[in-house]
Design an enzyme around this catalytic site. Structure first.
Site, PDB file in Angstrom:
ATOM      1  CE1 TYR A  78      -3.735  -2.461   0.427  1.00 52.17           C
ATOM      2  CE2 TYR A  78      -2.296  -3.455   2.079  1.00 52.17           C
ATOM      3  CZ  TYR A  78      -3.411  -3.516   1.259  1.00 52.17           C
ATOM      4  OH  TYR A  78      -4.192  -4.649   1.258  1.00 52.17           O
ATOM      5  CB  CYS A  79       4.026   1.893  -1.039  1.00 53.49           C
ATOM      6  SG  CYS A  79       5.382   3.054  -1.309  1.00 53.49           S
ATOM      7  N   GLY A  80       2.834   4.398  -2.598  1.00 48.53           N
ATOM      8  CA  GLY A  80       2.762   5.096  -3.879  1.00 48.53           C
ATOM      9  C   GLY A  80       3.668   4.482  -4.934  1.00 48.53           C
ATOM     10  CG  PHE A  81       7.562   4.462  -4.738  1.00 46.40           C
ATOM     11  CD1 PHE A  81       7.823   5.251  -5.855  1.00 46.40           C
ATOM     12  CD2 PHE A  81       7.830   4.986  -3.474  1.00 46.40           C
ATOM     13  CE1 PHE A  81       8.336   6.535  -5.719  1.00 46.40           C
ATOM     14  CE2 PHE A  81       8.343   6.263  -3.326  1.00 46.40           C
ATOM     15  CZ  PHE A  81       8.594   7.050  -4.454  1.00 46.40           C
ATOM     16  CB  THR A  82       2.392  -0.583  -4.514  1.00 48.93           C
ATOM     17  OG1 THR A  82       2.596  -0.271  -3.130  1.00 48.93           O
ATOM     18  CG2 THR A  82       1.986  -2.040  -4.622  1.00 48.93           C
TER      19      THR A  82
END
Length: 201
Positions: A78-82
């Site tokens: 759940y990350c902006g870089f996922t």
């Protein structure tokens, strides 16, 4: 009687010589071939580690990747870089046959963005991004108690992951040759160039 014995002796001598020749040359050549084919790559110190596989918690010795170029990434669901999972899987699919392996280490270190258990993480990676590269159980990759592999990665580079999807590139000899921050995507020219250089060595 003598000629018969001489002929027999000659035949026996010829057969013995042939057998001896075969016995000396073929097995030696075969043994040499088997030795060359079976000789494994020496396991560098940084890969002499064991971690549990994400899918089923089965212990995995990283020495199985000796002789390969290794891209190590700390991941989170759940990350902006996922969405970098997609690019990482593309790298693995493109360069895997040339000696690249991507190793994913889920971590909840940053922003609590990996809260799930192993099954939840594995299902998410496969169902959302079709991840097939090796993934390992959730662990700590920063702070005072990073897992043993990250202790070595940080020591060799002097760089600690500052967020999810930090990347370390290890060459075929076990040397960490590059470190890339999260914002460097898997298709970034700098990363791809370093990877291709390592594969060519």
């Amino acid at each position: 009687m003598v000629p018969f014995m001489s002929k027999t002796f000659a035949q026996l001598f010829a057969l013995t010589t042939l057998a001896a020749g075969v016995g000396m040359s073929v097995p030696a050549h075969a043994a040499e071939t088997v030795t060359a084919a079976a000789a494994p790559a020496a396991c560098p110190a940084i890969l002499k580690q064991t971690f549990n596989r994400l899918q089923d918690e089965t212990p995995q010795n990283l020495c199985q990747y000796a002789g390969k170029v290794v891209l190590v990434v700390n991941t989170a669901s759940y990350c902006g870089f996922t969405n970098q999972y997609e690019g990482l899987e593309a790298l693995y699919a493109k360069y895997g046959s040339k000696g690249l392996v991507v190793l994913g280490f889920p971590s909840n270190d940053f922003g609590k963005q990996e809260p799930g258990n192993s099954k939840e993480i594995a299902d998410f990676c496969y169902n959302t991004y079709g991840v097939k590269f090796p993934m390992f159980s959730k662990s700590v990759v920063s702070g005072s108690t990073p897992n043993p592999l990250y202790v070595d990665l940080i020591k060799q580079t002097g760089k600690t992951p500052a967020w999810n999807f930090h990347k370390y590139l290890i060459d075929r000899h076990g040397k960490v040759v590059e470190s890339f921050p999260s914002k460097v995507t898997p298709d970034d020219k700098k990363l791809v160039g370093a990877l291709e250089k390592a594969l060519a060595m």
